[in-house]
Design a protein around this motif. Structure first.
Motif, PDB file in Angstrom:
ATOM      1  N   PRO A  81       0.809  -1.211   0.000  1.00  0.00           N
ATOM      2  CA  PRO A  81       0.000   0.000   0.000  1.00  0.00           C
ATOM      3  C   PRO A  81       0.849   1.271   0.000  1.00  0.00           C
ATOM      4  CG  PRO A  81       0.064  -0.849   2.223  1.00  0.00           C
ATOM      5  CD  PRO A  81       0.868  -1.789   1.350  1.00  0.00           C
ATOM      6  N   PHE A  82       1.993   1.280   0.712  1.00  0.00           N
ATOM      7  CA  PHE A  82       2.862   2.448   0.636  1.00  0.00           C
ATOM      8  C   PHE A  82       4.263   2.078   1.094  1.00  0.00           C
ATOM      9  CE2 PHE A  82       1.448   2.565   5.006  1.00  0.00           C
ATOM     10  CZ  PHE A  82       2.574   2.974   5.705  1.00  0.00           C
ATOM     11  N   LEU A  83       5.234   2.889   0.678  1.00  0.00           N
ATOM     12  CA  LEU A  83       6.630   2.747   1.092  1.00  0.00           C
ATOM     13  C   LEU A  83       7.120   4.115   1.575  1.00  0.00           C
ATOM     14  CD1 LEU A  83       7.960   0.743  -1.993  1.00  0.00           C
ATOM     15  CD2 LEU A  83       7.317  -0.195   0.227  1.00  0.00           C
ATOM     16  N   GLY A 105      16.875   6.675   0.175  1.00  0.00           N
ATOM     17  CA  GLY A 105      16.384   5.325  -0.007  1.00  0.00           C
ATOM     18  C   GLY A 105      14.884   5.235   0.082  1.00  0.00           C
ATOM     19  N   ILE A 106      14.401   4.082  -0.318  1.00  0.00           N
ATOM     20  CA  ILE A 106      12.994   3.731  -0.206  1.00  0.00           C
ATOM     21  C   ILE A 106      12.918   2.607   0.823  1.00  0.00           C
ATOM     22  CG2 ILE A 106      10.965   2.872  -1.415  1.00  0.00           C
ATOM     23  CD1 ILE A 106      12.207   4.044  -3.991  1.00  0.00           C
ATOM     24  N   ILE A 107      12.127   2.820   1.860  1.00  0.00           N
ATOM     25  CA  ILE A 107      12.067   1.883   2.982  1.00  0.00           C
ATOM     26  C   ILE A 107      10.747   1.122   2.941  1.00  0.00           C
ATOM     27  CG2 ILE A 107      12.154   1.676   5.493  1.00  0.00           C
ATOM     28  CD1 ILE A 107      13.524   4.507   5.412  1.00  0.00           C
ATOM     29  N   ASP A 108      10.832  -0.198   2.969  1.00  0.00           N
ATOM     30  CA  ASP A 108       9.647  -1.047   3.003  1.00  0.00           C
ATOM     31  C   ASP A 108       9.317  -1.353   4.462  1.00  0.00           C
ATOM     32  OD1 ASP A 108       7.647  -2.899   2.719  1.00  0.00           O
ATOM     33  OD2 ASP A 108       8.687  -4.056   1.169  1.00  0.00           O
ATOM     34  N   PRO A 109       8.154  -0.913   4.968  1.00  0.00           N
ATOM     35  CA  PRO A 109       7.813  -1.167   6.376  1.00  0.00           C
ATOM     36  C   PRO A 109       7.753  -2.649   6.726  1.00  0.00           C
ATOM     37  CG  PRO A 109       6.273   0.406   5.404  1.00  0.00           C
ATOM     38  CD  PRO A 109       7.118  -0.128   4.294  1.00  0.00           C
TER      39      PRO A 109
END
Length: 156
Positions: A81-83, A105-109
Motif C-alpha cells: 500500500p505504501f513505502l 532510499g525507499i524503505i519497506d515497512p
C-alpha cells in the motif's frame, strides 16, 4: 597642546557616532545582514511536492550560506500500500535556479530496511512566492535503474 588633545578627543567621540547615525539613515548597516533576493536565506525553506505522481514528500532546506545549503526530505510512495521515502542532500545556486544532489532510499515497512538505495541530481526552480519545480534523473545502484524525476510543489 591641550587644545589639540581636546580637538582630537572631540573628533574621536563625535565622528564615529555621526558616521554610524549617517549610515543608519542610509540603511547601509542594515543591508549587510539582510539576504538578497538571490540568496537561499530569502527562499521559503519548507516545501511539499509531488514526484512522478506516486510520491508525496516534505522537504526542508538548511542554508549554510547565500548559495549553499543542505536538504532533508521524507515522504511516502503510494505502492502496495505504501513505502517510505527519505534522503539527504546538498543544494547550491541562486536567482531561482538551483542544482541539488542527494542520496537516500525507499524503505519497506514490512522489512524495516532500505529496499532501494537512491541517488539523484536535479535542476530545481524555486520562486520566492512558493512554486517549486524539479527535473532530473534518479538512479538506484542495487538494481541499476535510472528513471526521470519530475516534481511540482509549493514552498512555504
Amino acid at each position: 597642546m591641550k587644545k589639540l588633545a581636546c580637538f582630537i578627543l572631540t573628533l574621536w567621540i563625535l565622528l564615529p557616532n555621526g558616521l554610524v547615525a549617517q549610515l543608519k539613515d542610509h540603511k547601509l548597516i542594515n543591508k549587510v545582514n539582510q539576504p538578497t533576493q538571490y540568496s537561499l536565506n530569502a527562499l521559503p525553506l519548507n516545501s511539499i511536492y509531488n514526484e512522478n505522481i506516486f510520491i508525496f514528500t516534505y522537504e526542508r532546506i538548511f542554508p549554510q550560506s547565500d548559495r549553499f545549503g543542505f536538504t532533508l526530505k521524507g515522504g511516502i510512495l503510494i505502492f502496495d500500500p505504501f513505502l517510505w521515502v527519505a534522503d539527504a542532500g546538498i543544494i547550491t545556486g541562486g536567482s531561482k535556479h538551483y542544482f541539488e544532489t542527494a542520496i537516500g532510499g525507499i524503505i519497506d515497512p514490512a522489512f524495516g530496511d532500505f529496499s532501494f538505495l537512491t541517488i539523484r541530481a536535479n535542476y530545481r526552480y524555486q520562486a520566492t512566492k512558493g512554486f517549486v519545480f524539479k527535473i532530473g534523473p534518479i538512479a538506484g545502484p542495487p538494481d541499476n535503474f535510472i528513471l526521470p524525476l519530475v516534481s511540482f510543489g509549493y514552498a512555504f
